[in-house]
Design a protein around this motif. Structure first.
Motif, mmCIF file in Angstrom:
data_model
loop_
_atom_site.group_PDB
_atom_site.id
_atom_site.type_symbol
_atom_site.label_atom_id
_atom_site.label_comp_id
_atom_site.label_asym_id
_atom_site.label_seq_id
_atom_site.Cartn_x
_atom_site.Cartn_y
_atom_site.Cartn_z
ATOM 1 N N ARG A 23 -29.641 24.985 28.539
ATOM 2 C CA ARG A 23 -30.825 25.645 29.092
ATOM 3 C C ARG A 23 -32.077 24.788 28.904
ATOM 4 O O ARG A 23 -32.953 24.758 29.749
ATOM 5 N N LEU A 24 -32.133 24.064 27.805
ATOM 6 C CA LEU A 24 -33.257 23.165 27.562
ATOM 7 C C LEU A 24 -33.286 22.046 28.597
ATOM 8 O O LEU A 24 -34.356 21.651 29.069
ATOM 9 N N TYR A 25 -32.124 21.562 28.991
ATOM 10 C CA TYR A 25 -32.042 20.487 29.977
ATOM 11 C C TYR A 25 -32.272 20.992 31.398
ATOM 12 O O TYR A 25 -32.984 20.366 32.177
ATOM 13 N N ARG A 26 -31.660 22.126 31.743
ATOM 14 C CA ARG A 26 -31.686 22.616 33.115
ATOM 15 C C ARG A 26 -32.763 23.641 33.397
ATOM 16 O O ARG A 26 -32.924 24.032 34.556
ATOM 17 N N GLY A 27 -33.504 24.071 32.380
ATOM 18 C CA GLY A 27 -34.482 25.142 32.573
ATOM 19 C C GLY A 27 -35.445 24.856 33.705
ATOM 20 O O GLY A 27 -36.087 23.813 33.719
ATOM 21 N N PRO A 28 -35.556 25.751 34.655
ATOM 22 C CA PRO A 28 -36.427 25.464 35.797
ATOM 23 C C PRO A 28 -37.919 25.537 35.466
ATOM 24 O O PRO A 28 -38.730 24.929 36.144
ATOM 25 N N SER A 29 -38.273 26.231 34.411
ATOM 26 C CA SER A 29 -39.701 26.336 34.095
ATOM 27 C C SER A 29 -39.946 25.968 32.636
ATOM 28 O O SER A 29 -39.015 25.831 31.831
ATOM 29 N N LEU A 30 -41.210 25.816 32.310
ATOM 30 C CA LEU A 30 -41.589 25.473 30.949
ATOM 31 C C LEU A 30 -41.249 26.597 29.977
ATOM 32 O O LEU A 30 -40.816 26.336 28.851
ATOM 33 N N VAL A 31 -41.404 27.829 30.420
ATOM 34 C CA VAL A 31 -41.109 28.970 29.550
ATOM 35 C C VAL A 31 -39.619 29.013 29.196
ATOM 36 O O VAL A 31 -39.260 29.299 28.046
ATOM 37 N N ASP A 32 -38.747 28.699 30.164
ATOM 38 C CA ASP A 32 -37.310 28.646 29.872
ATOM 39 C C ASP A 32 -37.005 27.589 28.823
ATOM 40 O O ASP A 32 -36.183 27.796 27.931
ATOM 41 N N ARG A 33 -37.661 26.457 28.927
ATOM 42 C CA ARG A 33 -37.425 25.377 27.966
ATOM 43 C C ARG A 33 -37.968 25.732 26.585
ATOM 44 O O ARG A 33 -37.372 25.379 25.568
ATOM 45 N N VAL A 34 -39.088 26.434 26.525
ATOM 46 C CA VAL A 34 -39.639 26.857 25.247
ATOM 47 C C VAL A 34 -38.705 27.850 24.567
ATOM 48 O O VAL A 34 -38.436 27.753 23.358
ATOM 49 N N ILE A 35 -38.186 28.790 25.326
ATOM 50 C CA ILE A 35 -37.261 29.775 24.760
ATOM 51 C C ILE A 35 -35.980 29.093 24.301
ATOM 52 O O ILE A 35 -35.430 29.424 23.243
ATOM 53 N N ALA A 36 -35.500 28.115 25.055
ATOM 54 C CA ALA A 36 -34.289 27.390 24.659
ATOM 55 C C ALA A 36 -34.524 26.583 23.384
ATOM 56 O O ALA A 36 -33.648 26.538 22.514
ATOM 57 N N ALA A 37 -35.690 25.961 23.263
ATOM 58 C CA ALA A 37 -35.991 25.218 22.041
ATOM 59 C C ALA A 37 -36.103 26.151 20.846
ATOM 60 O O ALA A 37 -35.634 25.821 19.741
ATOM 61 N N ASP A 38 -36.681 27.318 21.052
ATOM 62 C CA ASP A 38 -36.766 28.301 19.970
ATOM 63 C C ASP A 38 -35.382 28.809 19.587
ATOM 64 O O ASP A 38 -35.090 28.994 18.407
ATOM 65 N N LEU A 64 -35.192 26.426 4.947
ATOM 66 C CA LEU A 64 -35.168 27.578 5.849
ATOM 67 C C LEU A 64 -36.574 28.082 6.145
ATOM 68 O O LEU A 64 -36.897 28.430 7.290
ATOM 69 N N VAL A 65 -37.418 28.128 5.126
ATOM 70 C CA VAL A 65 -38.797 28.589 5.319
ATOM 71 C C VAL A 65 -39.562 27.640 6.233
ATOM 72 O O VAL A 65 -40.266 28.070 7.151
ATOM 73 N N VAL A 66 -39.413 26.343 6.014
ATOM 74 C CA VAL A 66 -40.124 25.363 6.841
ATOM 75 C C VAL A 66 -39.632 25.408 8.278
ATOM 76 O O VAL A 66 -40.439 25.368 9.224
ATOM 77 N N LEU A 67 -38.328 25.507 8.489
ATOM 78 C CA LEU A 67 -37.802 25.592 9.848
ATOM 79 C C LEU A 67 -38.275 26.864 10.558
ATOM 80 O O LEU A 67 -38.608 26.835 11.743
ATOM 81 N N SER A 68 -38.326 27.961 9.838
ATOM 82 C CA SER A 68 -38.798 29.214 10.435
ATOM 83 C C SER A 68 -40.269 29.133 10.807
ATOM 84 O O SER A 68 -40.670 29.565 11.897
ATOM 85 N N LEU A 69 -41.069 28.577 9.918
ATOM 86 C CA LEU A 69 -42.495 28.421 10.228
ATOM 87 C C LEU A 69 -42.713 27.449 11.375
ATOM 88 O O LEU A 69 -43.582 27.671 12.230
ATOM 89 N N LEU A 70 -41.944 26.392 11.420
ATOM 90 C CA LEU A 70 -42.046 25.439 12.516
ATOM 91 C C LEU A 70 -41.706 26.101 13.843
ATOM 92 O O LEU A 70 -42.392 25.892 14.846
ATOM 93 N N GLY A 71 -40.677 26.907 13.852
ATOM 94 C CA GLY A 71 -40.306 27.611 15.075
ATOM 95 C C GLY A 71 -41.365 28.594 15.520
ATOM 96 O O GLY A 71 -41.696 28.678 16.700
ATOM 97 N N PHE A 72 -41.931 29.328 14.575
ATOM 98 C CA PHE A 72 -42.965 30.306 14.923
ATOM 99 C C PHE A 72 -44.219 29.625 15.462
ATOM 100 O O PHE A 72 -44.720 29.984 16.526
ATOM 101 N N VAL A 73 -44.714 28.641 14.745
ATOM 102 C CA VAL A 73 -45.942 27.955 15.163
ATOM 103 C C VAL A 73 -45.719 27.211 16.475
ATOM 104 O O VAL A 73 -46.577 27.236 17.367
ATOM 105 N N GLY A 74 -44.571 26.586 16.620
ATOM 106 C CA GLY A 74 -44.281 25.875 17.863
ATOM 107 C C GLY A 74 -44.187 26.806 19.055
ATOM 108 O O GLY A 74 -44.717 26.510 20.124
ATOM 109 N N SER A 75 -43.530 27.930 18.881
ATOM 110 C CA SER A 75 -43.395 28.881 19.990
ATOM 111 C C SER A 75 -44.740 29.469 20.386
ATOM 112 O O SER A 75 -45.059 29.566 21.570
ATOM 113 N N VAL A 76 -45.531 29.846 19.406
ATOM 114 C CA VAL A 76 -46.833 30.430 19.712
ATOM 115 C C VAL A 76 -47.734 29.420 20.410
ATOM 116 O O VAL A 76 -48.397 29.737 21.402
ATOM 117 N N SER A 77 -47.746 28.188 19.933
ATOM 118 C CA SER A 77 -48.623 27.188 20.547
ATOM 119 C C SER A 77 -48.161 26.826 21.954
ATOM 120 O O SER A 77 -48.998 26.660 22.854
#
Length: 87
Positions: A23-38, A64-77
């Motif tokens: 999904r990250l590779y084929r995602g047609p929009s930026l939102v699809d790619r963001v969700i796939a990365a998350d 685990l804490v750092v990965l979770s925070l990275l995912g949250f901050v990355g998704s929100v930004s």
């Protein structure tokens, strides 16, 4: 029991990561790619958590804490960036 847990979780997490990468590779929009990365990051958190449970150690808790925070901050930004681009 731990061998059974590892044997069940390894293929499930592998398939999840593979589908997220597709999904990250084929995602047609930026939102699809963001969700796939998350989703890929959440799969990584699940894999690290499963490894900690199978080996019965708590030294990976900071990872685990750092990965979770990275995912949250990355998704929100990235979502904030996507909203600004659409306006």
């Amino acid at each position: 029991m731990t061998t059974f847990l590892a044997a069940v979780l390894t293929p499930l997490l592998s398939v999840t990561a593979l589908l997220a990468l597709v999904r990250l590779y084929r995602g047609p929009s930026l939102v699809d790619r963001v969700i796939a990365a998350d989703m890929l990051l959440a799969t990584m958190v699940g894999a690290v958590g499963a490894e900690a449970a199978v080996n019965r150690h708590a030294t990976t808790l900071p990872v685990l804490v750092v990965l979770s925070l990275l995912g949250f901050v990355g998704s929100v930004s990235l979502v904030r960036f996507a909203v600004r681009e659409q306006q």
